[in-house]
Design a protein around this motif. Structure first.
Motif, PDB file in Angstrom:
ATOM      1  N   VAL A 114      25.329  61.201  30.565  1.00 31.64           N
ATOM      2  CA  VAL A 114      23.912  61.202  30.947  1.00 31.64           C
ATOM      3  C   VAL A 114      23.000  61.680  29.825  1.00 31.64           C
ATOM      4  O   VAL A 114      21.782  61.468  29.885  1.00 31.64           O
ATOM      5  N   THR A 115      23.573  62.324  28.797  1.00 31.97           N
ATOM      6  CA  THR A 115      22.739  62.788  27.684  1.00 31.97           C
ATOM      7  C   THR A 115      22.650  61.772  26.553  1.00 31.97           C
ATOM      8  O   THR A 115      21.963  62.024  25.566  1.00 31.97           O
ATOM      9  N   ARG A 116      23.323  60.607  26.676  1.00 26.66           N
ATOM     10  CA  ARG A 116      23.228  59.583  25.651  1.00 26.66           C
ATOM     11  C   ARG A 116      21.898  58.846  25.758  1.00 26.66           C
ATOM     12  O   ARG A 116      21.336  58.725  26.854  1.00 26.66           O
ATOM     13  N   GLY A 120      21.411  55.684  32.263  1.00 25.45           N
ATOM     14  CA  GLY A 120      20.834  55.462  33.581  1.00 25.45           C
ATOM     15  C   GLY A 120      21.731  56.029  34.660  1.00 25.45           C
ATOM     16  O   GLY A 120      22.836  56.529  34.395  1.00 25.45           O
ATOM     17  N   ALA A 121      21.280  55.926  35.900  1.00 27.02           N
ATOM     18  CA  ALA A 121      22.019  56.508  37.016  1.00 27.02           C
ATOM     19  C   ALA A 121      23.408  55.897  37.166  1.00 27.02           C
ATOM     20  O   ALA A 121      24.380  56.590  37.488  1.00 27.02           O
ATOM     21  N   VAL A 124      27.097  57.086  35.373  1.00 21.58           N
ATOM     22  CA  VAL A 124      28.052  58.100  35.821  1.00 21.58           C
ATOM     23  C   VAL A 124      29.171  57.479  36.654  1.00 21.58           C
ATOM     24  O   VAL A 124      30.191  58.134  36.905  1.00 21.58           O
ATOM     25  N   VAL A 125      29.004  56.238  37.091  1.00 19.58           N
ATOM     26  CA  VAL A 125      29.970  55.617  37.997  1.00 19.58           C
ATOM     27  C   VAL A 125      31.361  55.508  37.375  1.00 19.58           C
ATOM     28  O   VAL A 125      32.366  55.837  38.034  1.00 19.58           O
ATOM     29  N   PRO A 126      31.525  55.047  36.113  1.00 15.99           N
ATOM     30  CA  PRO A 126      32.878  54.972  35.557  1.00 15.99           C
ATOM     31  C   PRO A 126      33.618  56.300  35.583  1.00 15.99           C
ATOM     32  O   PRO A 126      34.812  56.341  35.912  1.00 15.99           O
ATOM     33  N   THR A 127      32.923  57.381  35.250  1.00 13.49           N
ATOM     34  CA  THR A 127      33.575  58.690  35.261  1.00 13.49           C
ATOM     35  C   THR A 127      33.956  59.103  36.676  1.00 13.49           C
ATOM     36  O   THR A 127      35.072  59.584  36.916  1.00 13.49           O
TER      37      THR A 127
END
Length: 538
Positions: A114-116, A120-121, A124-127
């Motif tokens: 999220v800091t790159r 976008g929202a 985070v889904v892959p992680t």
């Protein structure tokens, strides 16, 4: 006792590593569908790159060259494997310990993602998916590695009647074997599960890479029909390349051209979706597609590029024939406003470079390049579009995979490397290098060819001098060049006597500036000093 306590430590570690591999494979697969840069390993690696001290970056580049990113990713994966093994060992005692450890992994990955730039929202889904599947895999593997150790208290075993009489349906209660534990370790079932986990991790990783766009970008690149330039490169004059074996050729082949950038995974940009936005201190913001760019008047030019990380005598330099649209023309279309002195360019992966406006607008062949040595840009060198600006180190000018140019001022914006201690404008220093003989080479006494290249991009080289054992300087023969924006070959025949000798070289540019003897490291504005080698003559 806890069920998993019977599992040996090595088995728990193996289960943890495989569960971690499954988590990363699934995360890469989901990232390939959504956004390759959202793969948590890449995000963590980018955070490491961004926060690594300049001296350590220089050490990595000097020692690993273009493999520095591979080494970094390998290091991250090794650390993850060790931590995953520890999680597996702890999970033997209580599965909740493993789930908490994987949760911490997920938090670190999400924080990095999220800091790159441009996050976008959905990033985070892959992680999240990867951690979820990894937690399931760890629980499943631990369960497969342990079985219950029960048998009936009678010769008939489970299902025997209390009396042993036919038709008596009362089942005897199961009891433990004498002297045994309620659970035992099942090596075969665990290894079978491990094999399945490895297959899943490998297949997911491969699919994620394919979906990440490598094939799409490469297929699109091969299909590009390059337009003929409006302004073709000047024909190379006779004598441009001496053709001496071991001397850097005038034109560097694409596969041999150096690569130094911050991209841990090379962006694979579909040219059909690529756009370049020019905005900021302009009268008419511009957004241009790849098809639009190919329709513009194109210029072809030989230009030598140099990395600021290049040590004296280093190999991070190459010369190629570039084709592209002149940056100055697009900026004039946008209408530069008074006071603008910086172009803040951004690559598809978020890297930024700050290029002086006056350099781009002074008439030199500063290009939004689409081709290199007669073919569409290689993906690793910026396909579909990159910047090429003669006379400036690449970190302030040669943005690959460029998608955005903000016209601004140096006192308002900073590019990626400037707050990390590097100079803001990065003009290339006059330098020279000895290619032959090689450092430490054994040479036969007598006539020896000493040869190399010298450069002072957009100024040009007027003279190269060589000396042996700090004796008198002798003028080297210079090859021809098509203009001031390329390096220049030089050579000199010298009669060397037996013994150990030191050879030095220095260049003088077309402005009369002689290469300084003073040694300086690459940071903050490029290395300097005379290149010196030692040879053994017998």
């Amino acid at each position: 006792m806890q069920k998993n306590d019977v599992m040996p430590a090595w088995a728990g570690a193996l289960a943890g590593v495989v569960a971690g591999a499954v988590a990363l494979g699934v995360a890469q697969l989901v990232a390939g569908v959504l956004k390759p840069a959202a793969f948590p390993v890449v995000a963590v690696g980018n955070v490491v790159v961004d926060n690594t001290p300049a001296w350590l970056k220089e050490f990595a580049i000097s020692n690993f060259g273009s493999n520095d990113k591979t080494v970094l990713i390998a290091g991250v994966l090794v650390v993850l494997a060790v931590v995953a093994a520890v999680i597996g060992v702890l999970a033997r005692h209580r599965v909740a310990y493993g789930l908490v450890g994987l949760g911490v992994f997920g938090v670190v990955g999400i924080a990095a993602v999220v800091t790159r730039p441009g996050a976008g929202a959905l990033d985070v889904v892959p992680t999240l998916v990867g951690v979820g599947v990894g937690a399931w895999a760890l629980t499943w593997l631990l369960a497969r590695g342990v079985r219950e150790s029960y048998e009936g208290a009678g010769a008939a075993g489970f299902g025997s009647s209390a009396s042993g009489a036919p038709g008596d349906e009362a089942e005897r209660p199961a009891v433990m074997r004498t002297g045994s534990e309620p659970y035992s370790f099942d090596r075969r079932r665990l290894l079978g599960g491990v094999a399945g986990g490895v297959v899943v991790a490998g297949a997911a990783t491969l699919a994620g890479r394919v979906l990440g766009g490598r094939q799409t970008a490469e297929t699109a690149r091969v299909a590009v029909a390059l337009p003929r330039p409006r302004v073709a490169a000047k024909p190379l004059p006779q004598g441009t390349d001496f053709g001496i074996r071991g001397l850097s050729p005038f034109v560097t082949k694409n596969q041999d051209f150096y690569r130094v950038d911050t991209a841990l995974i090379v962006p694979h940009v579909d040219p059909r979706q690529w756009t370049l936005r020019i905005h900021g201190m302009v009268d008419r913001p511009v957004e241009i597609t790849y098809a639009d760019l190919l329709k513009r008047p194109l210029t072809e030019s030989y230009v030598t590029l140099t990395c600021v990380s290049n040590e004296v005598g280093g190999e991070y330099i190459g010369n190629a024939r570039w084709l592209g649209a002149r940056m100055a023309d697009l900026l004039r279309d946008a209408g530069l406003q008074s006071g603008a002195d910086m172009l803040l360019s951004t690559s598809d992966d978020g890297f930024t470079a700050g290029t002086p406006v006056d350099v781009v607008m002074d008439g030199r062949d500063a290009l939004f390049a689409i081709a290199m040595n007669g073919e569409a840009l290689p993906v690793e060198h910026g396909f579909p579009v990159r910047q090429v600006v003669p006379g400036l180190y690449g970190y302030v000018s040669a943005t690959k995979w460029v998608v955005d140019v903000k016209v601004t001022r140096f006192d308002r914006d900073e590019a990626y490397w400037t707050p990390r201690g590097w100079s803001a404008k990065g003009p290339i220093k006059t330098e020279s290098r000895i290619d032959l003989p090689k450092p430490g080479a054994s040479v036969t006494a007598g006539r020896t060819t000493i040869a190399g290249v010298a450069w002072a991009q957009h100024t040009g080289i007027d003279a190269v001098e060589v000396r042996v054992d700090r004796g008198e300087w002798r003028q080297a023969k210079l090859a021809q060049v098509p203009g001031p924006d390329t390096w220049r070959q030089w050579s000199l025949d010298w009669d060397l006597t037996a013994g150990k000798h030191t050879i030095e070289v220095r260049a003088t540019d077309a402005a009369g500036r002689t290469q300084t003897e003073q040694q300086a490291p690459p940071a903050p504005d490029g290395a300097s000093g005379w290149h010196s080698i030692q040879v053994n003559v017998a």
